[in-house]
Design a protein around this motif. Structure first.
Motif, PDB file in Angstrom:
ATOM      1  N   PRO A 186      42.686  42.142  26.236  1.00  0.00           N
ATOM      2  CA  PRO A 186      41.946  40.898  26.043  1.00  0.00           C
ATOM      3  C   PRO A 186      40.923  40.656  27.145  1.00  0.00           C
ATOM      4  N   GLY A 187      39.884  39.886  26.793  1.00  0.00           N
ATOM      5  CA  GLY A 187      38.924  39.431  27.785  1.00  0.00           C
ATOM      6  C   GLY A 187      39.465  38.219  28.510  1.00  0.00           C
ATOM      7  N   ILE A 188      38.570  37.314  28.916  1.00  0.00           N
ATOM      8  CA  ILE A 188      39.000  36.086  29.580  1.00  0.00           C
ATOM      9  C   ILE A 188      39.571  35.157  28.516  1.00  0.00           C
ATOM     10  N   VAL A 189      40.824  34.774  28.703  1.00  0.00           N
ATOM     11  CA  VAL A 189      41.569  34.078  27.658  1.00  0.00           C
ATOM     12  C   VAL A 189      41.436  32.564  27.829  1.00  0.00           C
ATOM     13  N   PHE A 190      40.954  31.908  26.758  1.00  0.00           N
ATOM     14  CA  PHE A 190      40.832  30.457  26.718  1.00  0.00           C
ATOM     15  C   PHE A 190      41.819  29.907  25.695  1.00  0.00           C
ATOM     16  N   GLY A 191      41.843  28.583  25.552  1.00  0.00           N
ATOM     17  CA  GLY A 191      42.691  27.952  24.555  1.00  0.00           C
ATOM     18  C   GLY A 191      43.723  27.043  25.193  1.00  0.00           C
ATOM     19  N   PRO A 192      44.496  26.340  24.369  1.00  0.00           N
ATOM     20  CA  PRO A 192      45.455  25.356  24.897  1.00  0.00           C
ATOM     21  C   PRO A 192      46.579  25.995  25.696  1.00  0.00           C
ATOM     22  N   LEU A 193      47.059  25.248  26.676  1.00  0.00           N
ATOM     23  CA  LEU A 193      48.139  25.707  27.544  1.00  0.00           C
ATOM     24  C   LEU A 193      49.468  25.187  27.036  1.00  0.00           C
ATOM     25  N   LEU A 194      50.464  26.038  27.034  1.00  0.00           N
ATOM     26  CA  LEU A 194      51.836  25.604  26.796  1.00  0.00           C
ATOM     27  C   LEU A 194      52.529  25.275  28.108  1.00  0.00           C
ATOM     28  N   GLN A 195      52.260  26.048  29.139  1.00  0.00           N
ATOM     29  CA  GLN A 195      52.893  25.839  30.433  1.00  0.00           C
ATOM     30  C   GLN A 195      52.269  24.634  31.144  1.00  0.00           C
ATOM     31  N   THR A 197      51.437  24.351  34.278  1.00  0.00           N
ATOM     32  CA  THR A 197      50.595  24.717  35.416  1.00  0.00           C
ATOM     33  C   THR A 197      49.300  25.356  34.935  1.00  0.00           C
ATOM     34  N   LEU A 198      48.298  25.343  35.823  1.00  0.00           N
ATOM     35  CA  LEU A 198      46.986  25.888  35.482  1.00  0.00           C
ATOM     36  C   LEU A 198      46.958  27.377  35.804  1.00  0.00           C
ATOM     37  N   ASN A 199      46.683  28.199  34.814  1.00  0.00           N
ATOM     38  CA  ASN A 199      46.603  29.647  35.040  1.00  0.00           C
ATOM     39  C   ASN A 199      45.186  30.046  35.431  1.00  0.00           C
ATOM     40  N   LEU A 200      45.011  31.285  35.821  1.00  0.00           N
ATOM     41  CA  LEU A 200      43.756  31.739  36.417  1.00  0.00           C
ATOM     42  C   LEU A 200      42.578  31.628  35.454  1.00  0.00           C
ATOM     43  N   THR A 201      42.722  32.109  34.221  1.00  0.00           N
ATOM     44  CA  THR A 201      41.569  32.100  33.320  1.00  0.00           C
ATOM     45  C   THR A 201      41.211  30.685  32.870  1.00  0.00           C
ATOM     46  N   SER A 202      42.205  29.820  32.743  1.00  0.00           N
ATOM     47  CA  SER A 202      41.907  28.424  32.429  1.00  0.00           C
ATOM     48  C   SER A 202      41.173  27.755  33.591  1.00  0.00           C
ATOM     49  N   GLN A 203      41.502  28.165  34.794  1.00  0.00           N
ATOM     50  CA  GLN A 203      40.802  27.642  35.967  1.00  0.00           C
ATOM     51  C   GLN A 203      39.316  27.970  35.902  1.00  0.00           C
ATOM     52  N   PHE A 204      38.973  29.143  35.348  1.00  0.00           N
ATOM     53  CA  PHE A 204      37.558  29.511  35.214  1.00  0.00           C
ATOM     54  C   PHE A 204      36.806  28.469  34.370  1.00  0.00           C
ATOM     55  N   PRO A 213      30.425  27.215  40.518  1.00  0.00           N
ATOM     56  CA  PRO A 213      29.926  28.535  40.106  1.00  0.00           C
ATOM     57  C   PRO A 213      31.037  29.365  39.480  1.00  0.00           C
ATOM     58  N   GLY A 214      30.643  30.277  38.603  1.00  0.00           N
ATOM     59  CA  GLY A 214      31.635  31.116  37.934  1.00  0.00           C
ATOM     60  C   GLY A 214      31.138  32.532  37.782  1.00  0.00           C
ATOM     61  N   PHE A 215      31.857  33.309  36.980  1.00  0.00           N
ATOM     62  CA  PHE A 215      31.459  34.679  36.719  1.00  0.00           C
ATOM     63  C   PHE A 215      30.122  34.712  35.969  1.00  0.00           C
ATOM     64  N   PRO A 216      29.328  35.767  36.136  1.00  0.00           N
ATOM     65  CA  PRO A 216      28.073  35.845  35.377  1.00  0.00           C
ATOM     66  C   PRO A 216      28.294  36.132  33.897  1.00  0.00           C
ATOM     67  N   LEU A 217      29.436  36.757  33.546  1.00  0.00           N
ATOM     68  CA  LEU A 217      29.692  37.156  32.160  1.00  0.00           C
ATOM     69  C   LEU A 217      31.112  36.788  31.762  1.00  0.00           C
ATOM     70  N   MET A 250      29.512  35.918  26.459  1.00  0.00           N
ATOM     71  CA  MET A 250      28.468  34.975  26.817  1.00  0.00           C
ATOM     72  C   MET A 250      28.316  34.924  28.329  1.00  0.00           C
ATOM     73  N   THR A 251      27.125  34.563  28.767  1.00  0.00           N
ATOM     74  CA  THR A 251      26.884  34.432  30.195  1.00  0.00           C
ATOM     75  C   THR A 251      27.414  33.086  30.689  1.00  0.00           C
ATOM     76  N   ARG A 252      27.462  32.949  31.991  1.00  0.00           N
ATOM     77  CA  ARG A 252      27.890  31.680  32.605  1.00  0.00           C
ATOM     78  C   ARG A 252      27.027  30.526  32.099  1.00  0.00           C
ATOM     79  N   ILE A 253      25.750  30.741  31.944  1.00  0.00           N
ATOM     80  CA  ILE A 253      24.852  29.674  31.506  1.00  0.00           C
ATOM     81  C   ILE A 253      25.098  29.329  30.039  1.00  0.00           C
ATOM     82  N   GLN A 254      25.296  30.330  29.201  1.00  0.00           N
ATOM     83  CA  GLN A 254      25.607  30.071  27.804  1.00  0.00           C
ATOM     84  C   GLN A 254      26.913  29.297  27.657  1.00  0.00           C
TER      85      GLN A 254
END
Length: 315
Positions: A186-195, A197-204, A213-217, A250-254
């Motif tokens: 998988p890529g960077i995983v989004f969507g609702p949290l069950l846990q 606590t805040l996980n790394l990809t949700s933090q993005f 600021p975030g990742f460019p892609l 998508m890019t950070r700007i998109q």
């Protein structure tokens, strides 16, 4: 893979309290499986309570303690299981010793789980959670017209990343020991949290919402699609090899533009026009499993609403 009634089937999910793993457990219970779920620490309610609250958990979920770095720790857990979903891997944002804190536990932990699978004669298939990090970093530019697919492999000398090395070790061990292995990338995983606590990809996503600021892609995919793909990777007899799980790149700007469209009052509009078109990631093989990828707009909205529900955002 022929299967009987799932109510008679027992499967194992490692690292079960994690973001993706919790959704895998939820969907497995919904489909009627009995689930042995491993955690490193059963005494932490932040790791256990959301799993215990899942529908079907009281009847068909067993929480067990196991340590990735301890060989044999998974033997009794995996014994009698027909399938293993290995999601557990260390996630540390900052470390002065990545070899000891990230790479060694990821590689050795994966091998320890596979050794337990080899010893358990009941296991029909192992589904391993890897990432696009094990696919895309080989020095080739992800430029317009370039389509990344499952034949790509990250070069360890170019990207010394724990998922890359753990996946390589898993394939080698599986080939040598006759283990039926399927890998999800998988890529960077989004969507609702069950846990809770805040996980790394949700933090993005939260950082972008807050204007940091975030990742460019961002190679985005919804957590519910990732969990479903794992289960289809186990259930479908035709499943083989690796599966890239990316709904949209998508890019950070998109990404910022999309979040501003959804929440114009809280997410600043991106002033600068994005002039860096990017390549794409093939969805064909994942779609052959029956995965219908959720639109990024739906996934992001559900992510932000989950932040609000769990008080990571107040507005």
């Amino acid at each position: 893979m022929s299967r009987g009634g799932v109510e008679e089937e027992v499967v194992c999910v490692t690292g079960a309290s994690g973001y993706v793993a919790s959704w895998i457990v939820k969907l497995l219970l919904h489909r009627g499986y009995t689930v042995k779920a491993t955690l490193r620490n059963l005494s932490d309610p932040r790791k256990t309570e959301h799993l215990k609250a899942l529908e079907g958990a009281e009847e068909r979920l067993e929480l067990l303690e196991a340590d990735l770095v301890e060989e044999g720790s998974f033997d009794s857990v995996i014994d009698c299981c027909v399938g293993v979903f290995h999601t557990a891997s260390p996630v540390i944002v900052a470390t002065t010793n990545p070899q000891a804190d990230l790479i060694d536990p990821a590689v050795n932990g994966t091998l320890n789980v596979l050794k337990s699978c080899r010893r358990a004669k009941s296991v029909r298939r192992v589904v391993l959670t890897s990432s696009t990090g094990a696919v895309v970093y080989n020095g080739k530019p992800i430029a317009p017209g370039v389509v990344v697919d499952e034949t790509w492999h990250s070069d360890p000398s170019f990207c010394h990343e724990n998922k890359t090395l753990a996946e390589q070790a898993a394939w080698e061990f599986a080939r040598e020991n006759g283990i039926d292995l399927v890998v999800m990338n998988p890529g960077i995983v989004f969507g609702p949290l069950l846990q809770p606590t805040l996980n790394l990809t949700s933090q993005f996503v939260l950082d972008v919402v807050k204007g940091k600021p975030g990742f460019p892609l961002y190679q985005c995919v919804d957590v519910r699609d990732v969990a479903y793909a794992h289960i289809m990777g186990f259930e479908k007899s035709s499943a083989r090899g690796r599966y890239l799980l990316v709904a949209e790149s998508m890019t950070r700007i998109q990404l910022g533009h999309l979040l501003h469209k959804l929440y114009p009052s809280i997410v600043d509009a991106q002033i600068r026009v994005d002039d860096n078109p990017i390549g794409e990631v093939s969805r064909k093989k994942a779609e052959s499993l029956g995965v219908s990828f959720m639109a990024a707009e739906v996934s992001l909205k559900d992510t932000v609403e989950s932040f609000k529900e769990k008080n990571f955002l107040n507005f």
